[in-house]
Enzyme design. Structure first.
Site, short mmCIF file in Angstrom:
data_model
loop_
_atom_site.label_atom_id
_atom_site.label_comp_id
_atom_site.label_asym_id
_atom_site.label_seq_id
_atom_site.Cartn_x
_atom_site.Cartn_y
_atom_site.Cartn_z
N LYS A 220 -1.32 2.03 53.78
CA LYS A 220 -1.67 2.96 52.63
C LYS A 220 -0.45 3.66 51.99
CE LYS A 220 -5.80 2.09 53.19
NZ LYS A 220 -6.38 1.13 52.28
N ASP A 283 -9.11 1.16 46.85
CA ASP A 283 -7.75 1.38 46.60
C ASP A 283 -7.50 1.19 44.90
OD1 ASP A 283 -4.95 0.73 47.71
OD2 ASP A 283 -5.16 -0.79 45.84
N GLU A 287 -5.82 4.46 43.09
CA GLU A 287 -4.41 4.43 42.29
C GLU A 287 -4.41 4.76 40.82
OE1 GLU A 287 -3.57 0.49 43.61
OE2 GLU A 287 -4.57 -0.37 42.17
#
Length: 547
Positions: A220, A283, A287
Site C-alpha cells: 500500500k 486501488d 489513486e
C-alpha cells in the site's frame, strides 16, 4: 486565522438553458446505448460485489494468523517483521527461482527487498526485462547481473522460474499477457501486485491459465516507499509498507503460503486478506481520489482560493499544500482523522466544521462517479487506450502551474521537511481535506470492501507513503513515481476535484452556509476511527525518512 480570519461573500450562478432538451436521432441512440450499458454494468456490479470479500478464512503452517477486531467486524492478519525471514524458505517450498519481471515503480523495490530477505536461502532472485530495455543498466547498478544469473531476458526468465512476480506496467500486462501465460511453467505461481490484469481479462471474457497459481501481494505505497521503509526496518523491526494479499487460483496447494511469504519478504508490517476483484477496484479508485488526483486538485483549488481572499502566494501555498502534507499528514498518521478536529482551538473548530460540511457532498459526488467508472471497466479501457497514444502524446508535466512553482520556493525557504511539518493548521484546509478522505472511506464502506482495505487505500497509504514525498519534493515526484495507471488517473481526475471544490464548496464557505449537523455527527462517531486505532497497533510508529 482564528478570530481574525475573514470570509468574503460569494454568489451562486444558475446558467440559463432551454426549457426542453434538444433531441436528435443521434442523442436517442446514445441514450439507448447508455441505458444498455448501465443495465450491463448493474449486472456486472452485482456479480463482482460478491467477490469483494474473501470466501473463506485462511491458515498458515509458517506464519501466525491473528484475528483482530476492526470496529464491528473481525479480520485475519499476519504481522510481518525481519524475525520471520528465516521462515521464508519453508513457506516457499518448491521455489528454486523467484523472478521479478519489470523495473517500473514496484520492480526495483520488490526485487531488492526480496533479494535481501532471501539472502542465504538458496532461492535465486532474478530480474527479467525486455531484451534491450534501458532498465537493464539500472538493474545492474542495483546489483543484478547476467554473470551470476540474477538478470536476464524477460520471457526466458519467466520460463525457468517457479514463482513469477509480474510487475510490468498495467498497459504492458494487457499487451503481453498471452506471451507471459505461454511462458509460465506448469504448477508455477504467478504473482501480481495489482488486480488490473484480472479486470481486463474479465472485460474480454478471458482467464488465467488453469495450470498455475495466481496470487496477489499489493503493497500500500509507491515503490520508493516500499524500499525506503524496508531499509528503515534494519533499525526498527517491522518497519515497512502494509500489504494486502489474495489467492485467486490455487493449483499447487501452496498458493497461500507463497503469497504470505512474498508479503513478509517484501517488508510488510501487517498483511490482510482481500480478493483481486476488490483490490483492482479500490486501488485504481483510490489513486484517482484522495491518494493522488483528489489531493492534487484540492491543493490547486485551495491555493487559488486563499489568494482570492487576500493571502500572498507563499502564504496561500503554506496554508494549502504545506498544511496538508505536513501537520495534517503527521496528525492523521499518529492519531487518526478525528484527532485533527479535536486538536483545534475552540475558535477554529466551527470553521473546520463548516468547511467539512461544505466540501463533503461535492467531493462525494466526484468520488462516486469515479468508483462507478472504475468498477464498470471504463478506467481500465482508458489506461489501455492512453498507453497506445504515448508515442504521439506522452504524459505532460504536472508541476508546471503557478501553484507548484510557488511551492518549490516555499520548500527551498522553509527548512527541512521535518521543520516544515509544524506550520499552523488552517481550519478550512483541514476541513476540506478530512471531508474528502471521509467521502472516499464512505464510498468504499458502502460498496462492501473489507475494513483493512478501506483504511489502507484511503488513509494509511496517503499519510505514511505518498504525502511525505510530496511534502519533501513536490507533487510530480509523488505522482510520477507511481504506476502509469496511477499517473494517468491523477492527471484525469485532479481537475474534476479542483473544479467541484471551486464551484461548490468554496462559495458555500464564503456564504457561511449552515453546517449539516447530522453529517458532522456521523463524522465524529464513524467506525473508521476505531479501525485506524486497530491498524496503528499492528505496526511500529515509524515515520518514513525521505531525505
Amino acid at each position: 486565522r482564528g478570530g481574525a480570519w475573514h470570509i468574503q461573500g460569494g454568489s451562486s450562478r444558475v446558467l440559463p438553458g432551454p426549457s426542453r432538451p434538444f433531441r436528435t436521432p443521434h442523442s436517442m441512440i446514445a441514450r439507448r446505448a447508455s441505458a444498455a450499458w448501465a443495465a450491463r454494468s448493474s449486472v456486472l456490479g452485482a456479480r463482482c460485489l460478491s467477490a469483494l470479500h474473501p470466501k473463506a478464512k485462511f491458515s498458515s503452517k509458517y506464519f501466525d494468523v491473528e484475528t483482530v477486531k476492526m470496529a464491528d467486524q473481525e479480520e485475519q492478519v499476519v504481522r510481518g517483521g525481519r524475525n520471520l525471514f528465516p521462515k521464508l524458505p519453508a513457506a516457499l517450498e518448491g521455489v528454486k527461482q523467484l523472478s521479478i519481471i519489470g523495473w517500473g515503480s514496484q520492480g526495483p523495490a520488490q526485487a531488492q527487498n526480496m533479494r535481501e530477505s532471501l539472502e542465504g536461502s538458496g532461492i535465486n532472485v532474478k530480474v527479467g526485462l525486455r531484451a534491450g530495455s534501458s532498465s537493464m543498466k539500472l538493474a545492474r547498478e542495483a546489483g543484478f547481473k547476467e554473470e551470476d544469473n540474477t538478470l536476464g531476458e524477460m520471457y526466458a526468465t519467466i520460463s525457468e522460474s517457479d514463482m513469477v512476480l509480474l510487475l510490468i506496467s498495467d498497459a504492458a500486462c494487457v499487451e503481453e499477457y498471452q506471451k507471459v501465460f505461454k511462458a509460465l511453467k506448469p504448477n508455477s505461481t504467478l504473482g501480481l501486485s495489482h488486480g488490473f490484469l484480472l479486470g481486463h481479462l474479465e472485460s474480454i471474457g478471458a482467464e488465467f491459465p488453469p495450470n498455475v497459481d495466481v496470487v496477489l501481494c499489493a503493497p500500500k505505497g509507491m515503490g520508493p516507499s516500499v524500499r525506503r521503509l524496508y531499509e528503515q526496518g534494519r533499525e526498527v523491526n517491522g518497519s515497512g509498507i502494509n500489504a494486502s494479499f489474495g489467492v485467486h487460483q490455487d493449483v499447487t496447494g501452496r498458493a497461500t503460503e507463497r503469497a504470505l511469504a512474498w508479503a513478509v519478504g517484501v517488508g510488510s508490517p501487517y498483511v490482510f486478506q482481500t480478493t483481486l476483484n476488490a483490490e483492482w477496484r479500490s486501488d485504481i479508485f483510490g489513486e484517482r481520489c484522495i491518494l493522488l488526483g483528489g489531493v492534487h486538485g484540492m491543493i490547486e483549488s485551495l491555493f487559488r482560493y486563499y489568494e482570492s481572499i487576500g493571502m500572498s502566494p507563499k502564504e496561500a501555498f503554506k496554508n494549502s499544500g504545506e498544511v496538508i502534507t505536513g501537520p495534517l499528514t503527521r496528525i492523521i498518521s499518529h492519531d487518526g482523522i478525528r484527532a485533527v478536529y479535536e486538536s483545534m482551538s475552540e475558535a477554529d473548530k466551527p470553521i473546520f466544521k463548516m468547511a467539512y460540511c461544505a466540501s463533503y457532498t461535492p467531493s462525494r459526488s466526484i468520488i462516486e462517479e469515479c468508483y462507478d467508472s472504475v468498477s464498470s471497466g471504463n478506467e481500465i479501457r482508458d489506461v489501455v487506450m492512453a498507453s497506445q497514444r504515448f508515442d504521439r502524446y506522452p504524459m505532460g508535466i504536472i508541476d508546471n502551474t503557478r501553484t507548484w512553482k510557488i511551492g518549490k520556493e516555499v520548500r527551498a525557504e522553509g527548512g527541512t521537511p521535518e521543520q516544515r511539518k509544524h506550520v499552523p493548521v488552517h481550519p478550512v484546509t483541514a476541513g476540506v481535506y478530512c471531508s474528502m478522505m471521509m467521502a472516499q472511506i464512505d464510498c468504499l464502506y458502502d460498496r462492501g470492501h473489507v475494513y483493512s482495505e478501506i483504511v489502507n487505500e484511503s488513509v494509511i497509504e496517503s499519510v505514511d507513503s505518498l504525502n511525505p514525498y510530496m511534502h519533501a519534493r513536490g507533487v510530480s515526484y509523488m505522482v510520477d513515481n507511481c504506476s502509469v495507471t496511477a499517473r494517468l488517473g491523477s492527471r484525469k481526475w485532479a481537475p474534476r476535484f479542483d473544479y467541484i471544490l471551486t464551484e461548490q464548496a468554496f462559495p458555500a464557505i464564503d456564504d457561511k452556509a449552515p453546517a449539516d449537523e447530522a453529517l458532522f455527527s456521523k463524522f465524529l462517531s464513524h467506525p473508521v476511527h476505531d479501525m485506524l486505532k486497530t491498524c496503528s497497533s499492528l505496526r511500529p510508529s515509524v515515520d518514513i525518512s525521505v531525505s
